[in-house]
Design a protein around this motif. Structure first.
Motif, PDB file in Angstrom:
ATOM      1  N   THR A  71      20.901 -17.494  85.705  1.00  0.00           N
ATOM      2  CA  THR A  71      20.566 -18.795  85.151  1.00  0.00           C
ATOM      3  C   THR A  71      19.078 -19.086  85.295  1.00  0.00           C
ATOM      4  O   THR A  71      18.425 -18.583  86.212  1.00  0.00           O
ATOM      5  CB  THR A  71      21.382 -19.901  85.847  1.00  0.00           C
ATOM      6  N   ALA A  72      18.571 -19.939  84.386  1.00  0.00           N
ATOM      7  CA  ALA A  72      17.204 -20.441  84.502  1.00  0.00           C
ATOM      8  C   ALA A  72      17.156 -21.773  85.247  1.00  0.00           C
ATOM      9  O   ALA A  72      16.066 -22.274  85.556  1.00  0.00           O
ATOM     10  CB  ALA A  72      16.594 -20.604  83.113  1.00  0.00           C
TER      11      ALA A  72
ATOM     12  N   SER B 124      22.008 -19.041  75.965  1.00  0.00           N
ATOM     13  CA  SER B 124      21.797 -19.836  77.177  1.00  0.00           C
ATOM     14  C   SER B 124      20.639 -20.803  76.972  1.00  0.00           C
ATOM     15  O   SER B 124      19.772 -20.602  76.116  1.00  0.00           O
ATOM     16  CB  SER B 124      21.509 -18.920  78.368  1.00  0.00           C
ATOM     17  N   GLY B 125      20.634 -21.861  77.790  1.00  0.00           N
ATOM     18  CA  GLY B 125      19.601 -22.878  77.682  1.00  0.00           C
ATOM     19  C   GLY B 125      18.619 -22.841  78.833  1.00  0.00           C
ATOM     20  O   GLY B 125      18.740 -22.037  79.766  1.00  0.00           O
TER      21      GLY B 125
ATOM     22  N   THR C 226      12.122 -19.088  84.077  1.00  0.00           N
ATOM     23  CA  THR C 226      12.377 -18.081  85.108  1.00  0.00           C
ATOM     24  C   THR C 226      13.867 -18.003  85.399  1.00  0.00           C
ATOM     25  O   THR C 226      14.484 -18.997  85.807  1.00  0.00           O
ATOM     26  CB  THR C 226      11.631 -18.428  86.405  1.00  0.00           C
ATOM     27  N   ARG C 227      14.424 -16.867  85.178  1.00  0.00           N
ATOM     28  CA  ARG C 227      15.861 -16.678  85.405  1.00  0.00           C
ATOM     29  C   ARG C 227      16.091 -15.921  86.700  1.00  0.00           C
ATOM     30  O   ARG C 227      15.380 -14.975  87.022  1.00  0.00           O
ATOM     31  CB  ARG C 227      16.496 -15.917  84.236  1.00  0.00           C
TER      32      ARG C 227
ATOM     33  N   GLU D  96      31.374 -19.969  79.063  1.00  0.00           N
ATOM     34  CA  GLU D  96      30.749 -20.555  77.886  1.00  0.00           C
ATOM     35  C   GLU D  96      29.654 -21.557  78.220  1.00  0.00           C
ATOM     36  O   GLU D  96      28.980 -22.072  77.316  1.00  0.00           O
ATOM     37  CB  GLU D  96      31.824 -21.250  77.038  1.00  0.00           C
ATOM     38  N   LEU D  97      29.456 -21.859  79.487  1.00  0.00           N
ATOM     39  CA  LEU D  97      28.478 -22.874  79.859  1.00  0.00           C
ATOM     40  C   LEU D  97      27.062 -22.445  79.469  1.00  0.00           C
ATOM     41  O   LEU D  97      26.628 -21.336  79.768  1.00  0.00           O
ATOM     42  CB  LEU D  97      28.553 -23.142  81.356  1.00  0.00           C
ATOM     43  N   LYS D  98      26.343 -23.372  78.845  1.00  0.00           N
ATOM     44  CA  LYS D  98      25.015 -23.063  78.326  1.00  0.00           C
ATOM     45  C   LYS D  98      23.993 -22.813  79.425  1.00  0.00           C
ATOM     46  O   LYS D  98      22.963 -22.178  79.213  1.00  0.00           O
ATOM     47  CB  LYS D  98      24.552 -24.214  77.424  1.00  0.00           C
TER      48      LYS D  98
END
Length: 422
Positions: A14-15, A69-70, A78-79, A110-112
């Motif tokens: 995630t970012a 992804s958002g 930065t992920r 499915e979460l952005k």
């Protein structure tokens, strides 16, 4: 219902700040939504909200693993990857595997906020054993019915997968039982097609197996693929049982957990759980679930053996993943004194005498089925030599004798190593 909890471990990418991303996971799969709603009281959250138990950062990631992804409002791109443990009270979903699956692996993928999210493991409280029976036979019961102890159960599969008539299938089984094999299974593609109806095929096969058992005392285990609608599967089980069969097979992803639970409650035979379709869940390292998590659900539902792929297999799975899955099948799911629900791992997929030693070295156990198709049928000296070569390879592996050295005293093994090189 008790205050016991379910624990699920995930890999995430995630970012967003890791704590925020983990809280999003917990909220989405329990009491929360994207805004606080009036009914979401503090008391309700205290009783039913999922908890983030642990976050372990694993480092930055150069590019998103999955599309769509958002980014956070700060615009920071930065992920990072992390390992996250989330828990839920069992009272949220009750003792229900279908609703458990909706909780631990539902909308999360499915979460952005996530460019990767994968279920790695799940730990269940023993309360599930009050509703689910787990394996009926497992390792010990399967060995008893197969009459094989202190070594792997040597198995094979009917090939070609489809196209054979019931009589042609029985002819192939005759060759295999006379070769000395312990276990034979239908291909997952062959269940009840019009060219090879289930009842005709299983009756023809069991006549061969029963006649061989009458002559020799060895009753080969045959896993008949009864996959179908629930009423069909129950009737097919009864037919196999009436014919003297000692195993049934079902495609897990095709029938679903509730159907497997019903089949287990009805069955008087070991259930060979075929995992076809698992690649859709397991192949990507960025989404889906690990086989370690997957097989636990099916063990609880009642399977007795399941495929774990094989060392140096023809598919995409790594050897480390294969062995981790096999070890997990043999590992108790619950703390003592509760039943362990251990099941027999089945090695397959391009296996031959060459894989016996590395499989034993990595697994450290002979509690497995070792299934070879071409490794038996394509042996230069015929199927009987193919079976003997596998037995010789495993005997050498357990004794710590290098396979090349053992082959000098075993012509069947020597020929197998030459035929199945590479």
């Amino acid at each position: 219902m008790s205050d016991a909890r379910i624990y699920a471990t995930y890999w995430i990418e995630t970012a967003f700040p890791l704590e925020q991303a983990a809280a999003t996971m917990a909220g989405e799969q329990s009491t929360g939504t994207f805004v606080r709603v009036p009914g979401e009281t503090d008391e309700l959250r205290a009783a039913h909200a999922a908890r983030v138990e642990e976050i372990t950062e694993l480092g930055e990631v150069a590019l998103p693993s999955l599309p769509g992804s958002g980014l956070p409002k700060t615009g920071d791109a930065t992920r990072r990857a992390a390992r996250v443990v989330v828990s839920w009270p069992i009272s949220n979903m009750g003792l229900s595997l279908p609703n458990l699956l909706a909780t631990i692996n539902g909308n999360l993928s499915e979460l952005k906020a996530f460019s990767g999210l994968r279920l790695l493991d799940v730990k269940l409280p023993a309360e599930f054993l009050t509703r689910y029976q787990g394996p009926q036979f497992g390792v010990a019961g399967t060995r008893t019915l197969a009459g094989v102890h202190d070594r792997p159960i040597i198995g094979t599969i009917i090939k070609p997968s489809v196209g054979l008539s019931p009589e042609a299938t029985a002819d192939q089984v005759r060759v295999l039982v006379e070769a000395g094999v312990d276990f034979i299974k239908d291909d997952e593609l062959q269940a009840d097609g019009p060219h090879c109806p289930f009842e005709q095929r299983t009756s023809a096969v069991m006549r061969v197996i029963n006649a061989h058992a009458d002559r020799t005392g060895k009753k080969v285990m045959y896993a008949a693929n009864l996959t179908g609608e629930i009423d069909e599967m129950l009737a097919r089980h009864d037919h196999v049982l009436a014919q003297g069969g000692t195993c049934i097979m079902a495609s897990m992803n095709s029938i679903g957990l509730p159907a497997m639970k019903m089949l287990r409650a009805h069955s008087q035979l070991p259930i060979h759980g075929h995992r076809n379709g698992w690649g859709m869940l397991g192949r990507s390292p960025a989404i889906g679930m690990s086989y370690i998590a997957f097989q636990k659900l099916w063990r609880l539902a009642g399977i007795d053996h399941t495929h774990v792929n094989g060392i140096a297999n023809k598919f995409c799975e790594s050897d480390d993943s294969v062995i981790a899955s096999a070890r997990e099948c043999l590992t108790p799911m619950f703390d003592a004194p509760h039943p362990g629900c251990e099941i027999m791992p089945v090695f397959s997929s391009g296996q031959s005498a060459r894989q016996a030693a590395p499989t034993f070295a990595a697994l450290g156990s002979v509690d497995c089925m070792f299934a070879a198709g071409g490794g038996i049928m394509a042996h230069p000296a015929g199927p009987a030599a193919g079976v003997r070569a596998l037995l010789q390879a495993w005997e050498a592996a357990v004794a710590g004798v290098p396979v090349a050295e053992a082959a000098r005293q075993s012509p069947e093994l020597e020929a197998a190593l030459a035929a199945f090189g590479g």
